[in-house]
Motif scaffolding. Sequence first.
Motif, PDB file in Angstrom:
ATOM      1  N   GLY A  18       0.795  -1.212   0.000  1.00 30.73           N
ATOM      2  CA  GLY A  18       0.000   0.000   0.000  1.00 30.73           C
ATOM      3  C   GLY A  18       0.831   1.268   0.000  1.00 30.73           C
ATOM      4  O   GLY A  18       2.057   1.236  -0.073  1.00 30.73           O
ATOM      5  N   HIS A  19       0.138   2.387   0.082  1.00 29.66           N
ATOM      6  CA  HIS A  19       0.769   3.705   0.023  1.00 29.66           C
ATOM      7  C   HIS A  19       1.302   4.089   1.391  1.00 29.66           C
ATOM      8  O   HIS A  19       0.782   3.666   2.426  1.00 29.66           O
ATOM      9  N   TYR A  20       2.348   4.906   1.418  1.00 32.40           N
ATOM     10  CA  TYR A  20       2.916   5.367   2.677  1.00 32.40           C
ATOM     11  C   TYR A  20       1.917   6.146   3.531  1.00 32.40           C
ATOM     12  O   TYR A  20       2.093   6.276   4.735  1.00 32.40           O
ATOM     13  N   ALA A  21       0.864   6.659   2.892  1.00 31.24           N
ATOM     14  CA  ALA A  21      -0.118   7.440   3.640  1.00 31.24           C
ATOM     15  C   ALA A  21      -0.909   6.592   4.617  1.00 31.24           C
ATOM     16  O   ALA A  21      -1.568   7.113   5.520  1.00 31.24           O
ATOM     17  N   GLU A  22      -0.843   5.285   4.469  1.00 29.81           N
ATOM     18  CA  GLU A  22      -1.611   4.400   5.329  1.00 29.81           C
ATOM     19  C   GLU A  22      -0.886   4.165   6.651  1.00 29.81           C
ATOM     20  O   GLU A  22       0.324   3.991   6.709  1.00 29.81           O
ATOM     21  N   GLY A  23      -1.690   4.124   7.730  1.00 33.76           N
ATOM     22  CA  GLY A  23      -1.124   4.000   9.064  1.00 33.76           C
ATOM     23  C   GLY A  23      -0.326   2.739   9.307  1.00 33.76           C
ATOM     24  O   GLY A  23       0.608   2.729  10.126  1.00 33.76           O
ATOM     25  N   ASN A  24      -0.657   1.657   8.581  1.00 32.44           N
ATOM     26  CA  ASN A  24       0.055   0.399   8.824  1.00 32.44           C
ATOM     27  C   ASN A  24       1.512   0.458   8.382  1.00 32.44           C
ATOM     28  O   ASN A  24       2.296  -0.438   8.694  1.00 32.44           O
ATOM     29  N   MET A  25       1.897   1.520   7.665  1.00 31.92           N
ATOM     30  CA  MET A  25       3.281   1.645   7.228  1.00 31.92           C
ATOM     31  C   MET A  25       4.227   1.946   8.390  1.00 31.92           C
ATOM     32  O   MET A  25       5.446   1.887   8.237  1.00 31.92           O
ATOM     33  N   LYS A  70      10.910  -5.746   0.484  1.00 26.37           N
ATOM     34  CA  LYS A  70      10.575  -7.147   0.744  1.00 26.37           C
ATOM     35  C   LYS A  70      11.732  -8.120   0.550  1.00 26.37           C
ATOM     36  O   LYS A  70      11.618  -9.294   0.900  1.00 26.37           O
ATOM     37  N   GLY A  71      12.837  -7.653  -0.011  1.00 27.30           N
ATOM     38  CA  GLY A  71      14.002  -8.515  -0.131  1.00 27.30           C
ATOM     39  C   GLY A  71      13.864  -9.615  -1.149  1.00 27.30           C
ATOM     40  O   GLY A  71      14.472 -10.691  -1.000  1.00 27.30           O
ATOM     41  N   LEU A  72      13.102  -9.381  -2.205  1.00 29.19           N
ATOM     42  CA  LEU A  72      12.909 -10.366  -3.255  1.00 29.19           C
ATOM     43  C   LEU A  72      13.908 -10.137  -4.383  1.00 29.19           C
ATOM     44  O   LEU A  72      14.719  -9.210  -4.332  1.00 29.19           O
ATOM     45  N   ASP A  73      13.850 -10.990  -5.412  1.00 22.54           N
ATOM     46  CA  ASP A  73      14.750 -10.827  -6.553  1.00 22.54           C
ATOM     47  C   ASP A  73      14.350  -9.643  -7.428  1.00 22.54           C
ATOM     48  O   ASP A  73      15.197  -9.021  -8.075  1.00 22.54           O
ATOM     49  N   LEU A  74      13.038  -9.359  -7.479  1.00 19.25           N
ATOM     50  CA  LEU A  74      12.525  -8.218  -8.228  1.00 19.25           C
ATOM     51  C   LEU A  74      11.747  -7.307  -7.293  1.00 19.25           C
ATOM     52  O   LEU A  74      11.282  -7.740  -6.231  1.00 19.25           O
ATOM     53  N   HIS A  75      11.607  -6.045  -7.681  1.00 15.33           N
ATOM     54  CA  HIS A  75      10.746  -5.144  -6.925  1.00 15.33           C
ATOM     55  C   HIS A  75       9.321  -5.714  -6.912  1.00 15.33           C
ATOM     56  O   HIS A  75       8.793  -6.103  -7.962  1.00 15.33           O
ATOM     57  N   CYS A  76       8.702  -5.727  -5.732  1.00 19.16           N
ATOM     58  CA  CYS A  76       7.345  -6.289  -5.642  1.00 19.16           C
ATOM     59  C   CYS A  76       6.329  -5.392  -6.323  1.00 19.16           C
ATOM     60  O   CYS A  76       5.290  -5.855  -6.799  1.00 19.16           O
ATOM     61  N   GLY A  77       6.586  -4.080  -6.358  1.00 18.41           N
ATOM     62  CA  GLY A  77       5.659  -3.139  -6.979  1.00 18.41           C
ATOM     63  C   GLY A  77       4.437  -2.838  -6.140  1.00 18.41           C
ATOM     64  O   GLY A  77       3.538  -2.115  -6.580  1.00 18.41           O
ATOM     65  N   ARG A  78       4.423  -3.329  -4.878  1.00 20.55           N
ATOM     66  CA  ARG A  78       3.226  -3.219  -4.057  1.00 20.55           C
ATOM     67  C   ARG A  78       3.467  -2.589  -2.683  1.00 20.55           C
ATOM     68  O   ARG A  78       2.551  -2.026  -2.096  1.00 20.55           O
ATOM     69  N   CYS A  79       4.680  -2.710  -2.164  1.00 21.75           N
ATOM     70  CA  CYS A  79       4.955  -2.164  -0.832  1.00 21.75           C
ATOM     71  C   CYS A  79       5.041  -0.641  -0.904  1.00 21.75           C
ATOM     72  O   CYS A  79       5.099  -0.055  -1.994  1.00 21.75           O
ATOM     73  N   VAL A 133       0.215   0.564 -13.353  1.00 24.21           N
ATOM     74  CA  VAL A 133       0.113   1.939 -12.876  1.00 24.21           C
ATOM     75  C   VAL A 133      -1.335   2.414 -12.952  1.00 24.21           C
ATOM     76  O   VAL A 133      -1.828   3.098 -12.051  1.00 24.21           O
ATOM     77  N   ASP A 134      -2.042   2.044 -14.016  1.00 24.80           N
ATOM     78  CA  ASP A 134      -3.451   2.446 -14.154  1.00 24.80           C
ATOM     79  C   ASP A 134      -4.288   1.885 -13.015  1.00 24.80           C
ATOM     80  O   ASP A 134      -5.185   2.568 -12.485  1.00 24.80           O
ATOM     81  N   GLU A 135      -4.007   0.648 -12.628  1.00 25.78           N
ATOM     82  CA  GLU A 135      -4.737   0.041 -11.508  1.00 25.78           C
ATOM     83  C   GLU A 135      -4.429   0.765 -10.201  1.00 25.78           C
ATOM     84  O   GLU A 135      -5.310   0.980  -9.362  1.00 25.78           O
ATOM     85  N   MET A 136      -3.188   1.159 -10.037  1.00 23.17           N
ATOM     86  CA  MET A 136      -2.802   1.885  -8.832  1.00 23.17           C
ATOM     87  C   MET A 136      -3.486   3.246  -8.768  1.00 23.17           C
ATOM     88  O   MET A 136      -3.972   3.665  -7.715  1.00 23.17           O
ATOM     89  N   ILE A 137      -3.526   3.936  -9.903  1.00 23.30           N
ATOM     90  CA  ILE A 137      -4.186   5.244  -9.938  1.00 23.30           C
ATOM     91  C   ILE A 137      -5.673   5.098  -9.631  1.00 23.30           C
ATOM     92  O   ILE A 137      -6.251   5.888  -8.878  1.00 23.30           O
ATOM     93  N   ALA A 138      -6.278   4.064 -10.200  1.00 25.70           N
ATOM     94  CA  ALA A 138      -7.710   3.835  -9.976  1.00 25.70           C
ATOM     95  C   ALA A 138      -8.015   3.579  -8.510  1.00 25.70           C
ATOM     96  O   ALA A 138      -9.119   3.891  -8.029  1.00 25.70           O
ATOM     97  N   ASN A 139      -7.041   3.047  -7.797  1.00 26.71           N
ATOM     98  CA  ASN A 139      -7.226   2.766  -6.367  1.00 26.71           C
ATOM     99  C   ASN A 139      -6.562   3.820  -5.498  1.00 26.71           C
ATOM    100  O   ASN A 139      -6.231   3.548  -4.333  1.00 26.71           O
ATOM    101  N   ASP A 140      -6.389   5.034  -6.074  1.00 26.39           N
ATOM    102  CA  ASP A 140      -5.779   6.144  -5.332  1.00 26.39           C
ATOM    103  C   ASP A 140      -4.412   5.751  -4.804  1.00 26.39           C
ATOM    104  O   ASP A 140      -4.042   6.085  -3.678  1.00 26.39           O
ATOM    105  N   TRP A 141      -3.645   4.982  -5.587  1.00 25.57           N
ATOM    106  CA  TRP A 141      -2.305   4.515  -5.289  1.00 25.57           C
ATOM    107  C   TRP A 141      -2.261   3.531  -4.124  1.00 25.57           C
ATOM    108  O   TRP A 141      -1.194   3.206  -3.620  1.00 25.57           O
ATOM    109  N   ARG A 142      -3.411   3.064  -3.682  1.00 28.86           N
ATOM    110  CA  ARG A 142      -3.434   2.091  -2.596  1.00 28.86           C
ATOM    111  C   ARG A 142      -3.707   0.704  -3.163  1.00 28.86           C
ATOM    112  O   ARG A 142      -4.480   0.556  -4.100  1.00 28.86           O
ATOM    113  N   ILE A 143      -3.072  -0.285  -2.600  1.00 27.02           N
ATOM    114  CA  ILE A 143      -3.150  -1.640  -3.150  1.00 27.02           C
ATOM    115  C   ILE A 143      -3.914  -2.557  -2.207  1.00 27.02           C
ATOM    116  O   ILE A 143      -3.659  -2.549  -1.015  1.00 27.02           O
TER     117      ILE A 143
END
Length: 233
Positions: A83-90, A186-195, A223-233
């Motif tokens: 999710g986005h940094y704006a979320e409290g769980n970050m 997340k320490g994966l081989d590729l960027h997760c694109g979600r954190c 990116v379109d999906e992220m924008i549609a969800n206000d950058w929140r996953i």
Amino acid sequence: MKTILVHSGGMDSTVLLYHLLDAGVEVRALSIDYGQRHKKELDLAKSVCEKLGVEHRIADLTALAPLLAGSSLTSDDIEVPDGHYAEGNMKVTVVPNRNMILLAVATGWAISTKSDTVSYAAHSGDHAIYPDCREEFAAGMDHVMQLADWQVVKLDRPFVAMTKADVAKRGAELGVPFDETWSCYKGLDLHCGRCGTCVERREAFHLAGVIDPTPYADTAPTVDEMIANDWRI
């Protein structure tokens, strides 16, 4: 002008490395291994510095990891949230006192090399969930650093008035190899694109109008999906 750059291997600090070199500053780069799960950033920091001919050191502070528990970056039993940094769980990504530790070690090297400053890539988008990114903290550290030795070392934050999108634009101007930088927690081989840090990275490229060359995992939203969800996953 001589500086010690706190260089994580991430997007912001790598742009700052290129920015300082472009300004004619003599740079030494310092990375810190504090037991973070995303150690890949250290390898990329080393690689970029080697290509640029910049002296680079990695300070091994892994023994501190048990003392910095309670963060998803240092405790394997705590999941890195999406999710986005704006979320409290970050807040679970906060590493206790990380910036003070990093800047203190960098200040020691700055004093020993008679450098003028310690540079780090704080920008205006650093979120309020990170207490050690607040202006009051930086001002306090700058004051203390200048009192740490008879030789005055100041804190340098060239990007503090810039957004992360501005940093992306500056990096594009300087020809920074963004695909050789690392953000994902997340320490994966590729960027997760979600954190949070991946979302912030992708948002910066999008807002800057700069092509994002980062390889993301197949599970990353578009990116379109992220924008549609206000950058929140």
